[in-house]
Write an enzyme that holds these catalytic residues in place. Structure first.
Site, PDB file in Angstrom:
ATOM      1  N   TRP A 130      38.356 -37.791  43.368  1.00 32.83           N
ATOM      2  CA  TRP A 130      37.360 -37.865  42.029  1.00 32.83           C
ATOM      3  C   TRP A 130      36.772 -39.274  42.103  1.00 32.83           C
ATOM      4  O   TRP A 130      37.258 -40.353  42.134  1.00 32.83           O
ATOM      5  CB  TRP A 130      38.315 -37.499  40.926  1.00 32.83           C
ATOM      6  CG  TRP A 130      37.667 -37.512  39.450  1.00 32.83           C
ATOM      7  CD1 TRP A 130      36.795 -36.824  39.196  1.00 32.83           C
ATOM      8  CD2 TRP A 130      38.230 -38.460  38.369  1.00 32.83           C
ATOM      9  NE1 TRP A 130      36.420 -37.040  37.895  1.00 32.83           N
ATOM     10  CE2 TRP A 130      37.144 -37.857  37.251  1.00 32.83           C
ATOM     11  CE3 TRP A 130      39.072 -39.336  38.141  1.00 32.83           C
ATOM     12  CZ2 TRP A 130      37.234 -38.571  36.177  1.00 32.83           C
ATOM     13  CZ3 TRP A 130      39.169 -39.848  36.768  1.00 32.83           C
ATOM     14  CH2 TRP A 130      38.139 -39.343  35.919  1.00 32.83           C
ATOM     15  N   ASP A 211      48.219 -38.748  39.431  1.00 26.78           N
ATOM     16  CA  ASP A 211      47.265 -38.122  38.434  1.00 26.78           C
ATOM     17  C   ASP A 211      47.299 -36.710  38.231  1.00 26.78           C
ATOM     18  O   ASP A 211      46.987 -35.681  39.163  1.00 26.78           O
ATOM     19  CB  ASP A 211      45.844 -38.337  39.032  1.00 26.78           C
ATOM     20  CG  ASP A 211      44.556 -38.181  38.038  1.00 26.78           C
ATOM     21  OD1 ASP A 211      44.991 -37.787  36.858  1.00 26.78           O
ATOM     22  OD2 ASP A 211      43.333 -38.315  38.470  1.00 26.78           O
ATOM     23  N   LYS A 247      41.462 -30.380  30.382  1.00 28.05           N
ATOM     24  CA  LYS A 247      41.443 -28.877  30.995  1.00 28.05           C
ATOM     25  C   LYS A 247      42.146 -27.937  30.237  1.00 28.05           C
ATOM     26  O   LYS A 247      42.049 -26.844  29.631  1.00 28.05           O
ATOM     27  CB  LYS A 247      41.458 -29.121  32.328  1.00 28.05           C
ATOM     28  CG  LYS A 247      40.757 -30.244  32.927  1.00 28.05           C
ATOM     29  CD  LYS A 247      39.192 -30.001  33.037  1.00 28.05           C
ATOM     30  CE  LYS A 247      38.523 -31.231  33.120  1.00 28.05           C
ATOM     31  NZ  LYS A 247      37.747 -31.680  34.344  1.00 28.05           N
TER      32      LYS A 247
HETATM   33  N1  PLP Z   1      41.468 -37.118  37.230  1.00 28.41           N
HETATM   34  C1  PLP Z   1      41.003 -36.187  37.961  1.00 28.41           C
HETATM   35  C2  PLP Z   1      41.464 -35.973  39.183  1.00 28.41           C
HETATM   36  C3  PLP Z   1      40.104 -35.294  37.047  1.00 28.41           C
HETATM   37  O1  PLP Z   1      39.565 -34.169  37.716  1.00 28.41           O
HETATM   38  C4  PLP Z   1      39.778 -35.634  35.776  1.00 28.41           C
HETATM   39  C5  PLP Z   1      38.949 -34.753  35.269  1.00 28.41           C
HETATM   40  O2  PLP Z   1      39.354 -33.935  34.479  1.00 28.41           O
HETATM   41  C6  PLP Z   1      40.423 -36.722  35.110  1.00 28.41           C
HETATM   42  C7  PLP Z   1      41.151 -37.495  35.979  1.00 28.41           C
HETATM   43  C8  PLP Z   1      40.164 -37.238  33.958  1.00 28.41           C
HETATM   44  O3  PLP Z   1      39.354 -36.712  32.943  1.00 28.41           O
HETATM   45  P1  PLP Z   1      39.643 -36.934  31.375  1.00 28.41           P
HETATM   46  O4  PLP Z   1      39.335 -38.350  31.213  1.00 28.41           O
HETATM   47  O5  PLP Z   1      38.698 -36.225  30.570  1.00 28.41           O
HETATM   48  O6  PLP Z   1      41.122 -36.698  31.000  1.00 28.41           O
HETATM   49  O1  TYF Z   2      35.567 -33.864  38.218  1.00 33.40           O
HETATM   50  C1  TYF Z   2      35.098 -33.210  37.067  1.00 33.40           C
HETATM   51  O2  TYF Z   2      33.854 -32.749  37.166  1.00 33.40           O
HETATM   52  C2  TYF Z   2      35.830 -33.479  35.737  1.00 33.40           C
HETATM   53  C3  TYF Z   2      35.259 -33.916  34.466  1.00 33.40           C
HETATM   54  O3  TYF Z   2      33.608 -39.252  34.550  1.00 33.40           O
HETATM   55  C4  TYF Z   2      34.707 -35.336  34.637  1.00 33.40           C
HETATM   56  O4  TYF Z   2      37.035 -34.107  35.994  1.00 33.40           O
HETATM   57  C5  TYF Z   2      33.768 -35.826  35.450  1.00 33.40           C
HETATM   58  C6  TYF Z   2      33.148 -37.112  35.314  1.00 33.40           C
HETATM   59  C7  TYF Z   2      33.893 -37.990  34.566  1.00 33.40           C
HETATM   60  C8  TYF Z   2      34.894 -37.399  33.576  1.00 33.40           C
HETATM   61  C9  TYF Z   2      35.281 -36.325  33.713  1.00 33.40           C
END
Ligand code: PLP
Ligand code: TYF
Length: 400
Positions: A130, A211, A247
């Site tokens: 990510w 994570d 999610k």
């Molecule tokens: N880590 C991963 C692998 C993700 O895909 C995401 C997005 O959902 C996040 C962390 C963190 O997202 P959020 O900050 O919305 O919880």
């Molecule tokens: O990878 C994604 O699309 C989700 C959503 O800064 C996301 O994890 C994308 C970017 C970001 C935070 C969440």
């Protein structure tokens, strides 16, 4: 004096939504950001969330500040959901749990802890991962390097490469692992492979750092999706786990999640928690209450909890259905003999298509399909009705 400030580049994921908004074509499809949509491609608020919010209004709950570590009822249920309520790490009070600003904020807090207490220690992250992981560790000034993960040749896991790279890392490194539904690859280790990964991490005195952004959303089962974390916890290892409810409860904008640090004693956990609070205080003082109350109400109430599980299965099921339909459409339309079965093997919200940057550009410029440039598409933004169109776009772009 701000004249000298240069323009920052758009976020490679969130920037895709901005470009999508600016496109006026009727056929346009946003498969960029990982956010669940209904079959009508509309955002979805879970029924259990609405019920929990109604309860909160009925009870006339207030908006007082939370403690720095967050809502106690939330911290309790979130750790129990992750490890299982009867897990020894919970019973022995060995987990320091602090409410965070969703997954991202929780990862950032853990990164600050690493920077402060393990100066110079490296975080190993999967290649690919990510995109925000790198930003988080860069901003926290934590050095990182990559371990092999995805093998484009097999469109699968490069398990030997992964093990070799974890072995080769300096002793006492942190190893960032996606608990389930790897983003973007959509490929997870098998339980046997997780055991071997744990072996190497233990041998090298590394600290696993999970994570968990998709618990319940990958397989539809909360317990199955926490299997990797529990396997490591059962070995008595110290570990870090960031959680997100973006999610699985659709609470994207509420920014609700947690950081859990599993320690070897209750005493150490109390000390770690005090330090996490010390790091949080000058950054944002204390976390928001609304999402924490929703989670505490849903997870803490047996009826709402069961309803939540059913809704999660429904969401995970819809994604599996479009995955299957996309595979069928591609297999039927493509005359090149390409094997599309990788789509069925991938799990979670995404499909990592193997489209390169030029091909991804073709998807967007010619077909109005918005996606990230690494070839990832979010199946959560796809409907059964659009699968045929998407298959045409993918085949055209691949053979372009
Ligand atoms: N880590 C991963 C692998 C993700 O895909 C995401 C997005 O959902 C996040 C962390 C963190 O997202 P959020 O900050 O919305 O919880
Ligand atoms: O990878 C994604 O699309 C989700 C959503 O800064 C996301 O994890 C994308 C970017 C970001 C935070 C969440």
């Amino acid at each position: 004096r701000f004249e000298g400030v240069t323009m920052a580049p758009p976020d490679p994921i969130l920037g895709v939504s901005e470009a999508f908004k600016a496109d006026n074509d009727e056929k346009k499809l946003n498969l960029g950001v990982g956010a669940y949509r209904t079959e009508e491609l509309q955002p979805y608020v879970l029924d259990v969330v609405k019920k929990a919010e109604n309860l909160m209004v009925e009870r006339g709950e207030n908006k007082e500040y939370l403690p720095i570590e967050g809502l106690a009822a939330f911290n309790k249920v979130t750790a129990e959901l992750l490890f299982g309520a009867s897990n020894p790490v919970i019973k022995e009070q060995r987990v320091a749990t602090v409410q965070g600003l969703s997954g991202t904020g929780s990862l950032r807090l853990a990164a600050a802890l690493i920077e402060r207490y393990f100066p110079g220690a490296k975080v190993l992250i999967s290649s690919p991962t990510w995109g925000n992981h790198k930003n988080i560790f860069n901003d926290a000034r934590v050095p990182w390097s990559e371990y092999r993960y995805y093998d484009p040749k097999t469109v699968g896991l490069d398990f030997d490469g992964m093990i070799a790279d974890i072995k080769a890392a300096p002793e006492g490194s942190f190893v960032l692992l996606h608990g389930c539904a790897h983003n973007p690859a959509g490929i997870d280790p098998t339980p046997e492979q997780w055991e071997k990964i744990a072996d190497v991490i233990q041998e090298k005195n590394h600290i696993p750092f999970f994570d968990v952004a998709y618990q319940g959303f990958a397989s539809g089962s909360l317990d199955a999706d926490a299997g990797s974390v529990r396997l490591f916890a059962a070995r008595g290892m110290e570990l870090l786990v960031a959680q997100s409810y973006s999610k699985n409860l659709g609470l994207y904008a509420e920014r609700i999640g947690a950081i859990n640090v599993v320690c070897t004693s209750a005493d150490a956990a109390a000390r770690v928690k005090s330090q996490l609070k010390r790091l949080a205080r000058p950054m944002y003082s204390n976390p928001p209450i609304h999402g924490a109350k929703i989670v505490a109400n849903v997870v803490g109430d047996p009826n709402l909890f069961n309803e939540w599980k059913a809704e999660m299965e429904m969401m995970a099921g819809r994604i599996k259905n479009v995955r299957k339909k996309l595979f069928d459409s591609l297999s039927a339309k493509d005359k090149s003999g390409k094997d599309w079965s990788f789509i069925l093997k991938q799990i979670g919200m995404f499909s990592f298509t193997g489209l390169n940057k030029a091909q991804s550009d073709n998807m967007t410029n010619k077909w109005h399909v918005y996606m990230t440039k690494d070839g990832r598409i979010s199946l959560a933004g796809l409907s059964l009705a659009k699968c045929e169109y998407l298959a045409d776009a993918i085949i055209d772009s691949f053979h372009n």
